[in-house]
Design an enzyme around this catalytic site. Sequence first.
Site, PDB file in Angstrom:
ATOM      1  N   GLY A  47      32.220   0.080  22.156  1.00  0.00           N
ATOM      2  CA  GLY A  47      33.631  -0.327  22.224  1.00  0.00           C
ATOM      3  C   GLY A  47      34.408   0.581  23.169  1.00  0.00           C
ATOM      4  O   GLY A  47      35.173   0.108  24.025  1.00  0.00           O
ATOM      5  N   HIS A  48      34.209   1.887  23.024  1.00  0.00           N
ATOM      6  CA  HIS A  48      34.890   2.825  23.931  1.00  0.00           C
ATOM      7  C   HIS A  48      34.443   2.604  25.382  1.00  0.00           C
ATOM      8  O   HIS A  48      35.244   2.663  26.308  1.00  0.00           O
ATOM      9  CB  HIS A  48      34.571   4.272  23.548  1.00  0.00           C
ATOM     10  CG  HIS A  48      35.081   4.677  22.205  1.00  0.00           C
ATOM     11  ND1 HIS A  48      34.242   4.951  21.155  1.00  0.00           N
ATOM     12  CD2 HIS A  48      36.340   4.853  21.742  1.00  0.00           C
ATOM     13  CE1 HIS A  48      34.971   5.293  20.097  1.00  0.00           C
ATOM     14  NE2 HIS A  48      36.248   5.234  20.429  1.00  0.00           N
TER      15      HIS A  48
ATOM     16  N   GLY B 141      41.544  -0.827  21.728  1.00  0.00           N
ATOM     17  CA  GLY B 141      40.681  -1.913  21.271  1.00  0.00           C
ATOM     18  C   GLY B 141      41.409  -2.823  20.289  1.00  0.00           C
ATOM     19  O   GLY B 141      42.170  -2.352  19.441  1.00  0.00           O
TER      20      GLY B 141
ATOM     21  N   LYS C  12      40.050  -4.233  17.953  1.00  0.00           N
ATOM     22  CA  LYS C  12      39.476  -4.048  16.609  1.00  0.00           C
ATOM     23  C   LYS C  12      40.488  -3.396  15.670  1.00  0.00           C
ATOM     24  O   LYS C  12      40.600  -3.757  14.515  1.00  0.00           O
ATOM     25  CB  LYS C  12      38.214  -3.216  16.684  1.00  0.00           C
ATOM     26  CG  LYS C  12      37.537  -3.162  15.355  1.00  0.00           C
ATOM     27  CD  LYS C  12      36.696  -1.947  15.200  1.00  0.00           C
ATOM     28  CE  LYS C  12      36.712  -1.539  13.755  1.00  0.00           C
ATOM     29  NZ  LYS C  12      37.281  -0.241  13.554  1.00  0.00           N
ATOM     30  N   ASP C  13      41.238  -2.448  16.192  1.00  0.00           N
ATOM     31  CA  ASP C  13      42.283  -1.814  15.384  1.00  0.00           C
ATOM     32  C   ASP C  13      43.598  -2.524  15.691  1.00  0.00           C
ATOM     33  O   ASP C  13      44.506  -1.975  16.320  1.00  0.00           O
ATOM     34  CB  ASP C  13      42.353  -0.321  15.706  1.00  0.00           C
ATOM     35  CG  ASP C  13      41.075   0.388  15.291  1.00  0.00           C
ATOM     36  OD1 ASP C  13      40.680   0.255  14.122  1.00  0.00           O
ATOM     37  OD2 ASP C  13      40.436   1.038  16.142  1.00  0.00           O
TER      38      ASP C  13
ATOM     39  N   GLN D  87      46.954  -0.991  14.529  1.00  0.00           N
ATOM     40  CA  GLN D  87      47.268   0.175  15.373  1.00  0.00           C
ATOM     41  C   GLN D  87      47.810  -0.287  16.729  1.00  0.00           C
ATOM     42  O   GLN D  87      48.826   0.218  17.218  1.00  0.00           O
ATOM     43  CB  GLN D  87      46.010   1.013  15.557  1.00  0.00           C
ATOM     44  CG  GLN D  87      46.074   2.017  16.693  1.00  0.00           C
ATOM     45  CD  GLN D  87      44.858   2.918  16.749  1.00  0.00           C
ATOM     46  OE1 GLN D  87      44.713   3.806  15.929  1.00  0.00           O
ATOM     47  NE2 GLN D  87      43.977   2.719  17.716  1.00  0.00           N
TER      48      GLN D  87
ATOM     49  N   VAL E  26      34.168  -5.235  20.730  1.00  0.00           N
ATOM     50  CA  VAL E  26      32.744  -5.329  21.094  1.00  0.00           C
ATOM     51  C   VAL E  26      31.954  -5.453  19.793  1.00  0.00           C
ATOM     52  O   VAL E  26      32.209  -4.719  18.833  1.00  0.00           O
ATOM     53  CB  VAL E  26      32.309  -4.071  21.882  1.00  0.00           C
ATOM     54  CG1 VAL E  26      30.803  -4.066  22.106  1.00  0.00           C
ATOM     55  CG2 VAL E  26      33.045  -4.015  23.215  1.00  0.00           C
TER      56      VAL E  26
HETATM   57  O1  PAF Z   1      41.767   4.496  17.691  1.00  0.00           O
HETATM   58  C1  PAF Z   1      41.539   5.730  17.715  1.00  0.00           C
HETATM   59  O2  PAF Z   1      40.444   6.207  18.013  1.00  0.00           O
HETATM   60  C2  PAF Z   1      42.653   6.686  17.337  1.00  0.00           C
HETATM   61  O3  PAF Z   1      43.446   6.164  16.314  1.00  0.00           O
HETATM   62  C3  PAF Z   1      43.500   7.120  18.532  1.00  0.00           C
HETATM   63  C4  PAF Z   1      44.243   5.956  19.152  1.00  0.00           C
HETATM   64  C5  PAF Z   1      42.611   7.772  19.590  1.00  0.00           C
HETATM   65  C6  PAF Z   1      44.533   8.152  18.080  1.00  0.00           C
HETATM   66  O4  PAF Z   1      43.941   9.290  17.533  1.00  0.00           O
END
Ligand code: PAF
Length: 285
Positions: A36-37, A148, A150-151, A154, A177
């Site tokens: 995903g990253h 992403g 996925k979150d 957020q 992903v």
């Molecule tokens: O989604 C993440 O990995 C974290 O919540 C983030 C956005 C890097 C903030 O620490």
Amino acid sequence: MEVIRGAEALRRLVDERRAAGDRIGFVPTMGALHAGHRSLLRRARGERETVVASIFVNPRQFGPDEDLDRYPRDEPADLAVCRAEGVDLVFAPPVEEVYPPGVALVEPDPGPVGELFEGAARPGHFRGVLTVVYRLLEVVGPCAAYFGEKDAQQLFLVRRMAAEHGLAVEVVACPTVREPDGLAASSRNAYLTPEEREQAGCLFLALAEAAELARKGETDAHVLVAAMAREVGAAPLARIDYAAVVDDATFLPIALVDRPARAIVAARFPSARLIDNLLLPPPGG
Ligand code: PAF
């Protein structure tokens, strides 16, 4: 690729790149980088001249009983991923560079949406997320920041914070992903036992079932939620935390699916808590 530990050093380097005409792409992460990253880094690489990634396990977004101490950390492996994806600058700071002692922090208010779903399960989580994202954006400066889908909650809250605080950031949403069985890529998947991993596809099955019902014309959110709960309930090791249908524009729960809507689900396995979501198709779509 350069690894930078200090906030001022990063600010200076990014400013230099910007002064040379580069547009900045920024991918904030907590490390434990996975597919995903990689997709976020690749997208940023394709769209921006300079790519900055941060690796920082943010203590402020973990509750006292959460997994801050056991959160997977492997900086050499993360740096290898960043290098392979063509990152220019990696910001991997110690806590005091992100939260300098004695300096007043901006702690953006997540508002009522921040109290729902993930916010209800993890009190204080979103205030912690918005605080670190605000701080990181303050250091990186004007950029496109990649998150992403996925979150999704957020992403919604970061986008709203950026708008409310007038931040010079374009928030770019990137598709989730998935593994072949639909499991969304997540650092916490690493906690799953082989037996839990076998059953973890139930979250995606639940979302796919809701999407299929919506596609066939079902507009009663309760019916979709019941179907999701059934799918997760069929996995003996999963305990549903929540399933809901939210208005994609407000992230508030809806009873009638008469506008762009998102199915969201969270489930606890003995070794990990997983979340996922899917934008519902319009009827016939
Ligand atoms: O989604 C993440 O990995 C974290 O919540 C983030 C956005 C890097 C903030 O620490």
